[in-house]
Structure formats: C-alpha cells, structure tokens
Design a protein around this motif. Sequence first.
Motif, mmCIF file in Angstrom:
data_model
loop_
_atom_site.group_PDB
_atom_site.id
_atom_site.type_symbol
_atom_site.label_atom_id
_atom_site.label_comp_id
_atom_site.label_asym_id
_atom_site.label_seq_id
_atom_site.Cartn_x
_atom_site.Cartn_y
_atom_site.Cartn_z
ATOM 1 N N TRP A 161 40.059 46.800 40.523
ATOM 2 C CA TRP A 161 38.650 46.706 40.900
ATOM 3 C C TRP A 161 38.539 45.925 42.203
ATOM 4 O O TRP A 161 39.491 45.255 42.614
ATOM 5 C CB TRP A 161 37.823 46.060 39.777
ATOM 6 C CG TRP A 161 38.263 44.684 39.364
ATOM 7 C CD1 TRP A 161 37.876 43.494 39.916
ATOM 8 C CD2 TRP A 161 39.167 44.345 38.299
ATOM 9 N NE1 TRP A 161 38.472 42.445 39.267
ATOM 10 C CE2 TRP A 161 39.265 42.930 38.268
ATOM 11 C CE3 TRP A 161 39.889 45.089 37.362
ATOM 12 C CZ2 TRP A 161 40.068 42.255 37.340
ATOM 13 C CZ3 TRP A 161 40.689 44.420 36.446
ATOM 14 C CH2 TRP A 161 40.761 43.017 36.447
ATOM 15 N N PRO A 162 37.384 45.989 42.874
ATOM 16 C CA PRO A 162 37.230 45.314 44.166
ATOM 17 C C PRO A 162 37.437 43.803 44.068
ATOM 18 O O PRO A 162 37.226 43.197 43.014
ATOM 19 C CB PRO A 162 35.791 45.643 44.562
ATOM 20 C CG PRO A 162 35.486 46.910 43.840
ATOM 21 C CD PRO A 162 36.214 46.803 42.534
ATOM 22 N N GLN A 163 37.805 43.188 45.188
ATOM 23 C CA GLN A 163 38.193 41.787 45.199
ATOM 24 C C GLN A 163 37.043 40.847 44.858
ATOM 25 O O GLN A 163 37.263 39.768 44.311
ATOM 26 C CB GLN A 163 38.768 41.415 46.573
ATOM 27 C CG GLN A 163 39.437 40.049 46.610
ATOM 28 C CD GLN A 163 40.158 39.800 47.909
ATOM 29 O OE1 GLN A 163 39.778 40.314 48.961
ATOM 30 N NE2 GLN A 163 41.223 39.014 47.864
ATOM 31 N N ASP A 164 35.801 41.233 45.175
ATOM 32 C CA ASP A 164 34.671 40.342 44.926
ATOM 33 C C ASP A 164 33.937 40.679 43.626
ATOM 34 O O ASP A 164 32.768 40.362 43.449
ATOM 35 C CB ASP A 164 33.685 40.356 46.096
ATOM 36 C CG ASP A 164 33.174 41.756 46.418
ATOM 37 O OD1 ASP A 164 33.707 42.742 45.854
ATOM 38 O OD2 ASP A 164 32.246 41.879 47.241
ATOM 39 N N VAL A 165 34.651 41.321 42.701
ATOM 40 C CA VAL A 165 34.086 41.706 41.402
ATOM 41 C C VAL A 165 34.928 41.091 40.295
ATOM 42 O O VAL A 165 36.157 40.993 40.417
ATOM 43 C CB VAL A 165 34.056 43.245 41.259
ATOM 44 C CG1 VAL A 165 33.663 43.668 39.842
ATOM 45 C CG2 VAL A 165 33.087 43.852 42.274
ATOM 46 N N LEU A 166 34.266 40.656 39.229
ATOM 47 C CA LEU A 166 34.977 40.177 38.044
ATOM 48 C C LEU A 166 34.557 41.021 36.845
ATOM 49 O O LEU A 166 33.500 41.657 36.860
ATOM 50 C CB LEU A 166 34.676 38.694 37.796
ATOM 51 C CG LEU A 166 33.231 38.297 37.507
ATOM 52 C CD1 LEU A 166 32.997 38.162 36.009
ATOM 53 C CD2 LEU A 166 32.887 36.993 38.206
ATOM 54 N N MET A 167 35.384 41.020 35.820
ATOM 55 C CA MET A 167 35.105 41.817 34.630
ATOM 56 C C MET A 167 34.639 40.925 33.482
ATOM 57 O O MET A 167 35.280 39.901 33.178
ATOM 58 C CB MET A 167 36.362 42.575 34.190
ATOM 59 C CG MET A 167 36.818 43.619 35.177
ATOM 60 S SD MET A 167 35.656 44.981 35.292
ATOM 61 C CE MET A 167 35.670 45.247 37.072
ATOM 62 N N ASN A 168 33.535 41.308 32.861
ATOM 63 C CA ASN A 168 32.995 40.570 31.722
ATOM 64 C C ASN A 168 33.055 41.467 30.489
ATOM 65 O O ASN A 168 32.359 42.481 30.408
ATOM 66 C CB ASN A 168 31.550 40.143 31.995
ATOM 67 C CG ASN A 168 30.992 39.284 30.886
ATOM 68 O OD1 ASN A 168 31.713 38.504 30.260
ATOM 69 N ND2 ASN A 168 29.696 39.408 30.623
ATOM 70 N N VAL A 169 33.916 41.111 29.535
ATOM 71 C CA VAL A 169 34.174 41.941 28.355
ATOM 72 C C VAL A 169 33.622 41.244 27.111
ATOM 73 O O VAL A 169 33.884 40.058 26.889
ATOM 74 C CB VAL A 169 35.685 42.188 28.179
ATOM 75 C CG1 VAL A 169 35.950 43.044 26.942
ATOM 76 C CG2 VAL A 169 36.274 42.830 29.426
ATOM 77 N N ASN A 170 32.870 41.982 26.307
ATOM 78 C CA ASN A 170 32.321 41.449 25.064
ATOM 79 C C ASN A 170 32.672 42.370 23.899
ATOM 80 O O ASN A 170 32.445 43.588 23.965
ATOM 81 C CB ASN A 170 30.794 41.313 25.165
ATOM 82 C CG ASN A 170 30.381 40.116 25.985
ATOM 83 O OD1 ASN A 170 30.237 39.013 25.461
ATOM 84 N ND2 ASN A 170 30.179 40.321 27.282
ATOM 85 N N PHE A 171 33.224 41.766 22.842
ATOM 86 C CA PHE A 171 33.589 42.509 21.641
ATOM 87 C C PHE A 171 32.494 42.343 20.587
ATOM 88 O O PHE A 171 32.061 41.220 20.308
ATOM 89 C CB PHE A 171 34.932 42.007 21.102
ATOM 90 C CG PHE A 171 36.052 42.160 22.087
ATOM 91 C CD1 PHE A 171 36.721 43.364 22.207
ATOM 92 C CD2 PHE A 171 36.408 41.106 22.916
ATOM 93 C CE1 PHE A 171 37.743 43.520 23.141
ATOM 94 C CE2 PHE A 171 37.427 41.249 23.845
ATOM 95 C CZ PHE A 171 38.094 42.453 23.964
ATOM 96 N N PRO A 172 32.042 43.440 19.987
ATOM 97 C CA PRO A 172 30.945 43.363 19.011
ATOM 98 C C PRO A 172 31.318 42.537 17.776
ATOM 99 O O PRO A 172 32.494 42.398 17.430
ATOM 100 C CB PRO A 172 30.714 44.830 18.625
ATOM 101 C CG PRO A 172 31.291 45.619 19.742
ATOM 102 C CD PRO A 172 32.466 44.822 20.234
ATOM 103 N N ALA A 173 30.304 42.021 17.104
ATOM 104 C CA ALA A 173 30.508 41.190 15.909
ATOM 105 C C ALA A 173 30.669 42.060 14.671
ATOM 106 O O ALA A 173 29.925 41.929 13.680
ATOM 107 C CB ALA A 173 29.339 40.231 15.746
#
Length: 260
Positions: A161-173
């Motif tokens: 992914w691009p250098q100025d982007v971060l990934m936010n991952v959420n797993f359902p409950a």
Amino acid sequence: MTAISTARILVSNDDGIHAPGIEILERIARQFTDDVWVVAPEEEQSGAGHSLTLSRVLRIRKLEDKRWAVAGTPTDCVAMALNKIMGDEKPTLILSGINRGGNLAEDVTYSGTVSVAMEGTLAGIPSIALSQCIRPDQRTKWETAEQYAPKVIKSLIEMGWPQDVLMNVNFPAFEPDEIQGVRVTEQGARQIMGNHIEERTDPRGFKYYWFGLGREVGQPGHETDLKSVREKWISVTPLHLNMTHDETRRSMAEAITQTF
C-alpha cells in the motif's frame, strides 16, 4: 505497489506489555519472521491517542532479548524502538495490537493502537493496527483474531500500500466459524454529542464518571467499519495521514481569492 518485507517486525500496543493481545500478536508475527521485537507501554495507555511525552523523563526496561517496556505512551514506544532500542536496523513492518476492543469510526483519533501505526507510517515503515471487537458481558473472542489475523496480514503485505497510508483491521466480536469474510471499508461515524456519561459514587462518597460511546450514525450505501463488524465481516480500513479535505480546500481557495 510492491510486496512488503517481513524480515524484521516491531510489535507494540496500547494495552500494555503484559496484555493478552500482544502475546497473540507476537506469536502471529513469528509466523512471518524470527526477528520479532516487542516494545510496548509498561501500563495500559488506552485512549492516549498520538500523544508524545515531552514534560517528563522516559524510562525503559529490558524484560528479555528483544522485549522492552516503556513508561510512556504508544507513540513513545515506537519512537524509542526506532531511535534507541533497535539501533540502525529498523523494522520492515510494524504490527500494533491486538487491542481488546474495536478501533472503529472516530476511535481512530483516540486510539493508542492506531497511533502506533500512525507513528510507524510517519517514519516510513508499513504499519498495521489490529483490534478484536468485544461485546458487553461476553468474553473476548481472542481466537477469532488469532485465526484470521495471519491471513489478513499475509494478504495485505503481498499487495502492499502507499507509504502515507496505514491499515486498520478490526475483527468482529463473534466466534471464528461465524465470520463471513473480509471487507475493505470506509471509516464510519458515531454521534459524538450523544456520548453517555455515567455518574457514580465511590465508597468515600466522591463522585466519578465513566464515558460511554455515542450512537452509531447510519450511512446508507456505505460499507463502513462499524457496519461490517456488526454483520460479522472483518473490516480493513486504509487510513490516510494527509487529513486535508481537497474539495473544501479548492472551494475555499476560489472564494477567498475573490475577497482580495
């Protein structure tokens, strides 16, 4: 975009060095490399956001080889890892979490978990924040994150992914066998003004307060992080560090030019 190296991984969080989620994430990181470093807060720092300690000294404590505790914020941990603890060999990937509780919608502005990934991204290092959503009066479904996180991380690093982007991952409950799959989502929204503030009284008669989350705001036609985890989908949200709103910038530039 090219694949991301997992040759050296830094693991951190905001729940603290002894939190169960970071133990799980360290095990997951070791599926990708033997060179795993853990640098995390000495104590829980939930809600610390992207704060940096400037008005007091910072102390660090070596627990064992490649495992350190920092008496500071999650951002402090990344700064100390990159500039002091890890020396000249920087990590090729930063993993943050696994947080106990989702980091969805406006949570990303308060979250120390997401801020670890923000600080890593600012340093030019690909970073992923991972959180396990919870529900009241139910045990945390750690096994869901532990089962699916390796697959999600592998897919993301292979795509890049691009250098100025971060990934936010959420797993359902939900239990692992209830998970529907993975969605790439937008950041959702809650009604912040609707925050519930509960007033209580301690044993000495003094009042204290707990903040509760605001009500979710529906966004018809949008695949938001909030909507996806509620529907039992793992949410992957790319977050951009450049917070400039281009449409407003363009319209304001035209309008303000006309006033001079």
